[in-house]
Design an enzyme around this catalytic site. Sequence first.
Site, PDB file in Angstrom:
ATOM      1  N   GLU A 254      63.225  69.968  33.124  1.00 38.45           N
ATOM      2  CA  GLU A 254      64.001  71.075  33.673  1.00 38.45           C
ATOM      3  C   GLU A 254      63.148  72.077  34.452  1.00 38.45           C
ATOM      4  O   GLU A 254      63.687  72.898  35.208  1.00 38.45           O
ATOM      5  CB  GLU A 254      64.717  71.826  32.541  1.00 38.45           C
ATOM      6  CG  GLU A 254      65.850  71.049  31.890  1.00 38.45           C
ATOM      7  CD  GLU A 254      67.059  70.901  32.787  1.00 38.45           C
ATOM      8  OE1 GLU A 254      67.114  71.563  33.835  1.00 38.45           O
ATOM      9  OE2 GLU A 254      67.960  70.103  32.450  1.00 38.45           O
TER      10      GLU A 254
ATOM     11  N   GLU B   4      56.049  56.328  16.129  1.00 42.35           N
ATOM     12  CA  GLU B   4      55.539  57.625  15.686  1.00 42.35           C
ATOM     13  C   GLU B   4      54.428  57.500  14.644  1.00 42.35           C
ATOM     14  O   GLU B   4      53.735  58.470  14.361  1.00 42.35           O
ATOM     15  CB  GLU B   4      56.667  58.473  15.105  1.00 42.35           C
ATOM     16  CG  GLU B   4      57.218  58.001  13.779  1.00 42.35           C
ATOM     17  CD  GLU B   4      58.249  58.969  13.236  1.00 42.35           C
ATOM     18  OE1 GLU B   4      58.038  59.460  12.111  1.00 42.35           O
ATOM     19  OE2 GLU B   4      59.264  59.227  13.911  1.00 42.35           O
TER      20      GLU B   4
END
Length: 264
Positions: free
Chosen positions: A77, A108
């Site tokens: 963004e 992860e």
Amino acid sequence: MTTESPSEYNNLETLPTAAILAGMNRLDRTVPETVAKALPQIEKLVEAIVARLSAGGRLFYIGAGTSGRLGVVDASECPPTFGVPAEMVVGIMAGGDSAIRVAVEGAEDDAEQAWKDLQAHNISTKDVLVGIAASGRTPYVIGGLTQARAAGVATGCVVCNAGSAVAAAAEFPVEVVTGPEFLTGSTRLKAGSAQKMVLNMLTTATFVRLGYVRGNKMVDMKLSNVKLVERGERMLMEELGIGEAEAAELLKQHGSVRAALQAR
């Protein structure tokens, strides 16, 4: 870990929709208060980011699951909002870009991969790395922060449990202790909301400090659709006291709100 503690709500499957929504909303209202308690930590991390970016550095996010996706969203963004290069804020997800949409099992848990991913972007001592992990114990994030810090990179984090290994690995930790979730262990709920709020603060405050905002306006935003062009026109009309037609012509001529303002 308080994020893994049992929910204060039980027998969820027996509740009517209204009760489910009310319970979630009640817990969600605690998130801003929890974030407020971490403002001094957030301020220190923002100052560290501003210092690096003003000297030509970059901001990197690393994370897994919801935490990683939030970092990617915040990074993506920044160019349309502030008109900055895409490489100035980089979100890196455990398991690669495909893991943004489909979970990559075990990604992860690899404590070595984050540093490899960061090295692919030529991370250096000019940059700052923020690890995002609700649990505060994600090996991918711990490994990345540990190796980056050892290499002289400034490090921060956003976690939702107190006294975590991720926080210990970071120079500028932000701990937003959100407590048990409505759905036990589902950290995409309160914890995710808190992390999103903190990431909003990190980049917005940073780019305000770096001069990418004028007044309260996104004068460097990319005019990539009709809505944003119309917003840009309104900015010029308000700032310059001109009509819509003149604002539209100025924006078309100069290509950005800032350039149009500077031309006048």
